[in-house]
Design an enzyme around this catalytic site. Structure first.
Site, short mmCIF file in Angstrom:
data_model
loop_
_atom_site.label_atom_id
_atom_site.label_comp_id
_atom_site.label_asym_id
_atom_site.label_seq_id
_atom_site.Cartn_x
_atom_site.Cartn_y
_atom_site.Cartn_z
N ALA A 66 5.10 11.73 -2.86
CA ALA A 66 4.63 12.40 -4.07
C ALA A 66 3.72 11.42 -4.80
O ALA A 66 3.86 10.20 -4.63
CB ALA A 66 5.82 12.77 -4.95
N GLY A 112 8.01 12.31 -0.37
CA GLY A 112 7.65 13.73 -0.28
C GLY A 112 6.94 14.08 1.02
O GLY A 112 6.97 15.24 1.44
N GLU A 115 9.70 14.54 3.39
CA GLU A 115 10.37 15.78 2.95
C GLU A 115 9.58 17.02 3.37
O GLU A 115 10.17 18.03 3.77
CB GLU A 115 10.60 15.74 1.43
N GLU A 135 12.43 6.27 -2.06
CA GLU A 135 12.51 6.56 -3.49
C GLU A 135 13.39 5.60 -4.29
O GLU A 135 13.08 5.26 -5.43
CB GLU A 135 13.01 8.00 -3.73
N1 COA Z 1 1.34 7.98 -4.89
C1 COA Z 1 0.13 7.69 -5.42
N2 COA Z 1 -0.76 6.90 -4.83
C2 COA Z 1 -0.45 6.41 -3.60
C3 COA Z 1 0.78 6.70 -2.98
C4 COA Z 1 1.69 7.52 -3.67
N3 COA Z 1 2.88 7.86 -3.15
N4 COA Z 1 0.83 6.05 -1.79
C5 COA Z 1 -0.35 5.41 -1.68
N5 COA Z 1 -1.12 5.62 -2.77
C6 COA Z 1 -2.47 5.10 -3.04
C7 COA Z 1 -2.43 3.64 -3.47
O1 COA Z 1 -2.12 3.53 -4.85
C8 COA Z 1 -3.84 3.21 -3.13
O2 COA Z 1 -4.71 3.72 -4.13
P1 COA Z 1 -5.86 2.75 -4.76
O3 COA Z 1 -6.71 2.36 -3.58
O4 COA Z 1 -6.56 3.64 -5.73
O5 COA Z 1 -5.14 1.59 -5.36
C9 COA Z 1 -4.15 3.98 -1.86
O6 COA Z 1 -3.23 5.09 -1.85
C10 COA Z 1 -3.94 3.18 -0.58
O7 COA Z 1 -2.62 2.67 -0.59
P2 COA Z 1 -2.25 1.12 -0.38
O8 COA Z 1 -0.90 0.89 -1.01
O9 COA Z 1 -3.37 0.27 -0.83
O10 COA Z 1 -2.15 1.05 1.21
P3 COA Z 1 -1.31 0.01 2.06
O11 COA Z 1 -1.76 0.18 3.47
O12 COA Z 1 -1.37 -1.34 1.48
O13 COA Z 1 0.22 0.49 1.95
C11 COA Z 1 1.99 2.15 1.91
C12 COA Z 1 0.62 1.73 2.50
C13 COA Z 1 2.29 3.55 2.41
C14 COA Z 1 3.08 1.19 2.44
C15 COA Z 1 1.95 2.10 0.38
O14 COA Z 1 0.83 2.82 -0.07
C16 COA Z 1 3.15 2.67 -0.33
O15 COA Z 1 4.21 2.02 -0.34
N6 COA Z 1 3.03 3.87 -0.92
C17 COA Z 1 4.07 4.49 -1.70
C18 COA Z 1 5.15 5.03 -0.79
C19 COA Z 1 6.27 5.63 -1.61
O16 COA Z 1 7.01 4.95 -2.29
N7 COA Z 1 6.41 6.96 -1.52
C20 COA Z 1 7.45 7.68 -2.19
C21 COA Z 1 6.97 8.23 -3.48
S1 COA Z 1 8.26 9.09 -4.31
#
Ligand code: COA
Length: 260
Positions: A66, A112, A115, A135
């Site tokens: 999400a 999400g 999910e 989460e």
């Molecule tokens: N919500 C909003 N933005 C998200 C996102 C999310 N769940 N997951 C990734 N993004 C965005 C990042 O903020 C980043 O945006 P920016 O370039 O404007 O800063 C972009 O997507 C790329 O992500 P980034 O984190 O730079 O890539 P990465 O390869 O370093 O890491 C992940 C990849 C998936 C490990 C990491 O993005 C992450 O941990 N995301 C969140 C996962 C999460 O907790 N999901 C559950 C949400 S309830």
């Protein structure tokens, strides 16, 4: 219909819905969830779509969760409303569609994203996929059905560990857990899903809709699954598809189902 965050394309009886926010790793914001609802609804009511495939754009992510930026400042009430609305219009909605939905998990499927994949009728992953419900690392729990569907799919102990550790499993571990049905190379992912979809689409769409309803009933406390099965089984006898399927068998030819 044109969308801002997704693409929907129908070809050969298969509608492919692609979540298209690659710069945000296809994170599900409010607008994307609403657009997905509309696209799934349109595909399910289309007379020509027999199978739906949902995937993410780019090579990195199915959906990375999400959109965290949208709910970071929410109150208790707003949090509950977010989960309730999302479950209603997307996650439960997809699970209960009569048209089969295959998740083509092409990279990160987190929060999400996993999910959504779990709400689909089954999942196929590319070998770079990483799946998890992280989460609790944000101080929240899965709110789009993850605490219910993950134990259904992989068992309670594994679900407890995956959710508590906020960890990720790779595609082969997901295959081993039964969370995905197949793992393939990324460039083979959509072709494999299409191959399965074509096999499905040769069968009676009405009977498949009944089978989805009966199988889902096994996971609902409000209904008796055996009763639902009896009812759906009986209903099949009133369909044109049943007449065609049985007649074709007796005439030793392939059935050409009218879909009603
Ligand atoms: N919500 C909003 N933005 C998200 C996102 C999310 N769940 N997951 C990734 N993004 C965005 C990042 O903020 C980043 O945006 P920016 O370039 O404007 O800063 C972009 O997507 C790329 O992500 P980034 O984190 O730079 O890539 P990465 O390869 O370093 O890491 C992940 C990849 C998936 C490990 C990491 O993005 C992450 O941990 N995301 C969140 C996962 C999460 O907790 N999901 C559950 C949400 S309830």
């Amino acid at each position: 219909m044109t969308y801002n965050n997704i693409l929907a394309d129908e070809n050969n009886g298969i509608t492919t819905i692609t979540i298209n926010r690659p710069s945000k790793l296809n994170a599900l914001n409010k607008e994307t969830i609403e657009e997905l609802h509309n696209a799934f609804d349109a595909a399910n009511t289309s007379k020509t779509t027999k199978v739906i495939i949902v995937t993410g754009s780019g090579e990195k992510a199915f959906v990375a969760g999400a959109d965290i930026s949208e709910f970071a400042n929410f109150s208790v009430e707003e949090g509950a409303k977010l989960a309730a609305k999302g479950q209603e219009i997307l996650f439960n909605f997809v699970e209960n569609l009569s048209t089969p939905v295959i998740a083509a998990v092409n990279g990160f499927a987190l929060g999400g994203g996993l999910e959504l994949a779990m709400a689909c009728h089954f999942r196929v992953a590319s070998d770079n996929a990483k799946l998890g419900l992280p989460e609790v690392s944000l101080g929240v729990i899965p709110g789009y059905g993850g605490t219910q569907r993950l134990p259904q799919l992989i068992g309670k102990g594994r679900a407890m560990e995956l959710i508590m550790t906020a960890g990720m499993i790779d595609a082969n571990q997901a295959l081993n857990y039964g969370l995905v049905n197949h793992v393939t190379a990324q460039d083979e992912l959509i072709p494999l899903c299409e191959k399965i979809a074509i096999k499905i689409s040769r069968n009676s769409t009405v009977a498949i809709g009944s089978a989805i309803k009966a199988i889902n009933a096994n996971y609902k406390t409000s209904v008796n699954g055996y009763d639902v099965e009896i009812n759906e089984f009986g209903n099949c006898f009133g369909t044109e598809d049943f007449k065609e399927g049985t007649t074709a068998f007796l005439q030793k030819r392939k059935a050409d189902f009218p879909g009603n």
